[in-house]
Design a protein around this motif. Structure first.
Motif, PDB file in Angstrom:
ATOM      1  N   GLY A  56       0.927  -1.189  -0.073  1.00  0.00           N
ATOM      2  CA  GLY A  56       0.175  -0.033   0.057  1.00  0.00           C
ATOM      3  C   GLY A  56       0.711   1.311   0.006  1.00  0.00           C
ATOM      4  O   GLY A  56       0.487   2.305   0.343  1.00  0.00           O
ATOM      5  N   GLN A  57       2.065   1.264  -0.313  1.00  0.00           N
ATOM      6  CA  GLN A  57       3.015   2.200  -0.698  1.00  0.00           C
ATOM      7  C   GLN A  57       3.047   2.938  -1.883  1.00  0.00           C
ATOM      8  O   GLN A  57       3.460   2.549  -2.719  1.00  0.00           O
ATOM      9  CB  GLN A  57       4.338   1.995   0.067  1.00  0.00           C
ATOM     10  N   PHE A  58       2.032   4.052  -1.996  1.00  0.00           N
ATOM     11  CA  PHE A  58       1.684   4.297  -3.428  1.00  0.00           C
ATOM     12  C   PHE A  58       2.760   5.182  -3.799  1.00  0.00           C
ATOM     13  O   PHE A  58       2.941   6.584  -3.605  1.00  0.00           O
ATOM     14  CB  PHE A  58       0.388   5.226  -3.182  1.00  0.00           C
ATOM     15  N   SER A  59       3.896   4.801  -4.459  1.00  0.00           N
ATOM     16  CA  SER A  59       5.222   5.427  -4.890  1.00  0.00           C
ATOM     17  C   SER A  59       4.731   5.989  -6.121  1.00  0.00           C
ATOM     18  O   SER A  59       4.257   5.195  -7.137  1.00  0.00           O
ATOM     19  CB  SER A  59       6.116   4.671  -4.750  1.00  0.00           C
ATOM     20  N   LEU A  60       5.200   7.380  -6.695  1.00  0.00           N
ATOM     21  CA  LEU A  60       5.066   7.885  -7.712  1.00  0.00           C
ATOM     22  C   LEU A  60       6.734   8.309  -8.123  1.00  0.00           C
ATOM     23  O   LEU A  60       6.484   9.121  -9.127  1.00  0.00           O
ATOM     24  CB  LEU A  60       4.044   9.330  -7.843  1.00  0.00           C
ATOM     25  N   THR A 106      10.751   8.567   5.160  1.00  0.00           N
ATOM     26  CA  THR A 106       9.373   8.875   4.685  1.00  0.00           C
ATOM     27  C   THR A 106       8.359   7.886   4.944  1.00  0.00           C
ATOM     28  O   THR A 106       7.169   8.345   4.820  1.00  0.00           O
ATOM     29  CB  THR A 106       9.516   9.025   3.068  1.00  0.00           C
ATOM     30  N   LEU A 107       8.539   6.769   5.189  1.00  0.00           N
ATOM     31  CA  LEU A 107       7.638   5.782   5.293  1.00  0.00           C
ATOM     32  C   LEU A 107       6.425   5.972   6.579  1.00  0.00           C
ATOM     33  O   LEU A 107       5.648   4.949   6.621  1.00  0.00           O
ATOM     34  CB  LEU A 107       8.346   4.066   5.626  1.00  0.00           C
ATOM     35  N   ARG A 108       6.980   6.906   7.533  1.00  0.00           N
ATOM     36  CA  ARG A 108       5.895   7.130   8.632  1.00  0.00           C
ATOM     37  C   ARG A 108       4.869   7.916   7.951  1.00  0.00           C
ATOM     38  O   ARG A 108       3.949   8.365   8.463  1.00  0.00           O
ATOM     39  CB  ARG A 108       6.514   7.809   9.610  1.00  0.00           C
ATOM     40  N   LEU A 109       5.103   8.553   6.753  1.00  0.00           N
ATOM     41  CA  LEU A 109       4.259   9.446   6.058  1.00  0.00           C
ATOM     42  C   LEU A 109       3.196   8.422   5.443  1.00  0.00           C
ATOM     43  O   LEU A 109       3.498   7.126   5.088  1.00  0.00           O
ATOM     44  CB  LEU A 109       5.027  10.322   5.027  1.00  0.00           C
ATOM     45  N   ARG A 110       2.065   8.900   5.029  1.00  0.00           N
ATOM     46  CA  ARG A 110       0.800   7.938   4.480  1.00  0.00           C
ATOM     47  C   ARG A 110       0.308   8.785   3.523  1.00  0.00           C
ATOM     48  O   ARG A 110       0.221   9.999   3.229  1.00  0.00           O
ATOM     49  CB  ARG A 110      -0.210   7.549   5.483  1.00  0.00           C
ATOM     50  N   GLY A 111      -0.288   7.877   2.583  1.00  0.00           N
ATOM     51  CA  GLY A 111      -1.256   8.453   1.470  1.00  0.00           C
ATOM     52  C   GLY A 111      -0.336   9.278   0.500  1.00  0.00           C
ATOM     53  O   GLY A 111       0.662   8.993   0.083  1.00  0.00           O
ATOM     54  N   ALA A 112      -1.042  10.677   0.284  1.00  0.00           N
ATOM     55  CA  ALA A 112      -0.567  11.443  -0.659  1.00  0.00           C
ATOM     56  C   ALA A 112       0.829  12.027  -0.159  1.00  0.00           C
ATOM     57  O   ALA A 112       1.682  12.404  -1.093  1.00  0.00           O
ATOM     58  CB  ALA A 112      -1.540  12.558  -0.949  1.00  0.00           C
ATOM     59  N   PHE A 113       0.995  12.203   1.251  1.00  0.00           N
ATOM     60  CA  PHE A 113       2.157  12.681   1.650  1.00  0.00           C
ATOM     61  C   PHE A 113       3.473  11.868   1.267  1.00  0.00           C
ATOM     62  O   PHE A 113       4.671  12.316   0.928  1.00  0.00           O
ATOM     63  CB  PHE A 113       2.266  12.923   3.051  1.00  0.00           C
ATOM     64  N   PHE A 114       3.269  10.581   1.222  1.00  0.00           N
ATOM     65  CA  PHE A 114       4.290   9.437   0.854  1.00  0.00           C
ATOM     66  C   PHE A 114       4.584   9.554  -0.587  1.00  0.00           C
ATOM     67  O   PHE A 114       5.701   9.495  -1.136  1.00  0.00           O
ATOM     68  CB  PHE A 114       3.966   8.067   1.142  1.00  0.00           C
ATOM     69  N   LEU A 116       3.998  12.191  -2.667  1.00  0.00           N
ATOM     70  CA  LEU A 116       4.644  13.470  -2.828  1.00  0.00           C
ATOM     71  C   LEU A 116       6.085  13.449  -2.553  1.00  0.00           C
ATOM     72  O   LEU A 116       7.061  13.990  -3.407  1.00  0.00           O
ATOM     73  CB  LEU A 116       4.133  14.434  -2.294  1.00  0.00           C
ATOM     74  N   ALA A 117       6.436  12.689  -1.508  1.00  0.00           N
ATOM     75  CA  ALA A 117       7.808  12.468  -1.172  1.00  0.00           C
ATOM     76  C   ALA A 117       8.644  11.689  -2.120  1.00  0.00           C
ATOM     77  O   ALA A 117       9.933  12.009  -2.404  1.00  0.00           O
ATOM     78  CB  ALA A 117       7.921  11.766   0.298  1.00  0.00           C
ATOM     79  N   THR A 118       7.974  10.672  -2.663  1.00  0.00           N
ATOM     80  CA  THR A 118       8.882   9.637  -3.594  1.00  0.00           C
ATOM     81  C   THR A 118       9.040  10.895  -4.998  1.00  0.00           C
ATOM     82  O   THR A 118      10.092  10.528  -5.586  1.00  0.00           O
ATOM     83  CB  THR A 118       8.067   8.628  -4.114  1.00  0.00           C
ATOM     84  N   ILE A 119       7.882  11.475  -5.419  1.00  0.00           N
ATOM     85  CA  ILE A 119       8.211  12.187  -6.537  1.00  0.00           C
ATOM     86  C   ILE A 119       9.468  13.213  -6.324  1.00  0.00           C
ATOM     87  O   ILE A 119       9.960  13.547  -7.141  1.00  0.00           O
ATOM     88  CB  ILE A 119       7.061  13.130  -6.698  1.00  0.00           C
ATOM     89  N   ALA A 120       9.555  13.931  -5.065  1.00  0.00           N
ATOM     90  CA  ALA A 120      10.408  14.798  -4.819  1.00  0.00           C
ATOM     91  C   ALA A 120      11.864  14.119  -4.820  1.00  0.00           C
ATOM     92  O   ALA A 120      12.779  14.702  -5.584  1.00  0.00           O
ATOM     93  CB  ALA A 120      10.358  15.479  -3.605  1.00  0.00           C
ATOM     94  N   PHE A 121      11.954  12.894  -4.415  1.00  0.00           N
ATOM     95  CA  PHE A 121      13.442  12.249  -4.571  1.00  0.00           C
ATOM     96  C   PHE A 121      13.686  11.972  -5.882  1.00  0.00           C
ATOM     97  O   PHE A 121      14.830  12.041  -6.365  1.00  0.00           O
ATOM     98  CB  PHE A 121      13.175  10.665  -3.951  1.00  0.00           C
TER      99      PHE A 121
END
Length: 336
Positions: A56-60, A106-114, A116-121
């Motif tokens: 459920g880690q929605f990485s973009l 970042t994995l303590r982040l959930r949903g859209a915040f996670f 967004l963090a993967t997009i930033a990386f």
């Protein structure tokens, strides 16, 4: 029920073996390239599925791991003469290391915040690659001289590349199958269903997330090497683009997240559709395929939230649910 699921999973793996034999019956270069594209995107979507579908880690930002694999193997080959077979493992290990580092932050982040963090990386990595011109070739990227040979992961015809990417897809599917039925798989299922409840049951959710995203990053990087030594050109605008990350996720979502065969089904639908739309509207409506992607995704979320795999597994049940939904909507309109 358990035996039925196991038989279905075994059948899924059997279906994924068939592309290995495609070159025995097909010799046309364009057709083989088309098959390669479907298998390639199916492999990437399956790699994304290990984190996005099961945990459920929605990485973009998965293109970052793909790009790390591509650039690592190409640089080792061009600068040091190291075979891409070794380079792909080094790239996979490096991608997994980055995944663990980013995941820990970042994995303590959930949903859209996670997401967004993967997009930033991925975007930070793309900018870094563009600016490291002496090493990475900057925005122009790196080209690989064509030197056919198994050791160089290059083939004089497309048949060898098709077999290679088919083997990669099958390997990822086998890993997914094993994970799904392991203790890790049960922990991932609990995590995806309800993270707080999983923690209450003693599941180390942070550890499980880190394992899933590291494994996903590793196999995504392997796909980066397969891509680089097939196309023979890598550039940051392609291998590190958000568009690549989105397409990985899209195919897994449409096909059915958290399943072995779902990502392959998604690729089987999306790749031919995108090729047709790009060819048909290349001059007038160049971005039309993106609009169609969005429409398909909306329809899937509305009517088949579990993806096309829900139809494959239980066509009658899916038809009943759609019929019931239609009747409910008509009833609401009548009451209004």
């Amino acid at each position: 029920m358990g035996r039925t699921v196991d038989r279905f999973a075994a059948l899924s793996l059997l279906l994924l073996v068939l592309p290995l034999f495609a070159p025995l019956f097909i010799s046309d270069s364009y057709t083989l390239h088309f098959i390669w594209k479907i298998l390639f995107w199916a492999a990437l979507a399956s790699a994304w599925n290990l984190a996005g579908g099961y945990a459920g880690q929605f990485s973009l930002g998965h293109a970052a791991f793909f790009g790390i694999g591509a650039y690592t193997s190409v640089l080792l080959y061009l600068k040091l003469g190291i075979s891409p077979w070794i380079g792909m493992l080094v790239g996979g290990a490096l991608a997994a290391g980055f995944a663990l580092l980013i995941g820990a932050l970042t994995l303590r982040l959930r949903g859209a915040f996670f997401a967004l963090a993967t997009i930033a990386f991925a975007e930070v990595l793309r900018i870094a690659v563009v600016n490291m011109r002496d090493l990475t070739g900057g925005a122009e990227g790196l080209s690989i001289p064509f030197a056919p040979g198994l050791g160089n992961m290059m083939f004089s015809g497309r048949a060898g590349s098709v077999v290679l990417v088919a083997a990669l897809l099958l390997a990822i599917a086998v890993v997914t199958f094993i994970v799904e039925r392991s203790r890790l798989g049960y922990a991932l299922a609990a995590l995806k269903e309800d993270e707080e409840a999983a923690e209450a049951l003693g599941v180390d959710t942070i550890r499980v997330k880190l394992i899933s995203i590291a494994l996903s990053a590793f196999v995504s990087a392997l796909g980066g090497t397969a891509y680089a030594f097939y196309i023979l050109l890598i550039e940051p605008s392609t291998v590190l683009s958000i568009g690549m990350s989105v397409e990985m996720a899209l195919m897994a979502i449409i096909g059915g997240m958290g399943t072995v065969l779902g990502p392959a089904i998604g690729a089987l639908l999306i790749v031919p559709l995108s090729e047709y739309l790009r060819a048909e509207f290349a001059g007038s409506f160049q971005g039309l395929y993106l609009l169609v992607y969005g429409a398909i995704l909306i329809l899937m979320v509305m009517f088949m939230p579990n993806g096309l795999m829900s139809v494959v597994r239980d066509p009658r049940g899916t038809l009943r649910r759609l019929t019931l939904r239609r009747r409910t909507e008509r009833g609401r309109k009548g009451d209004a």
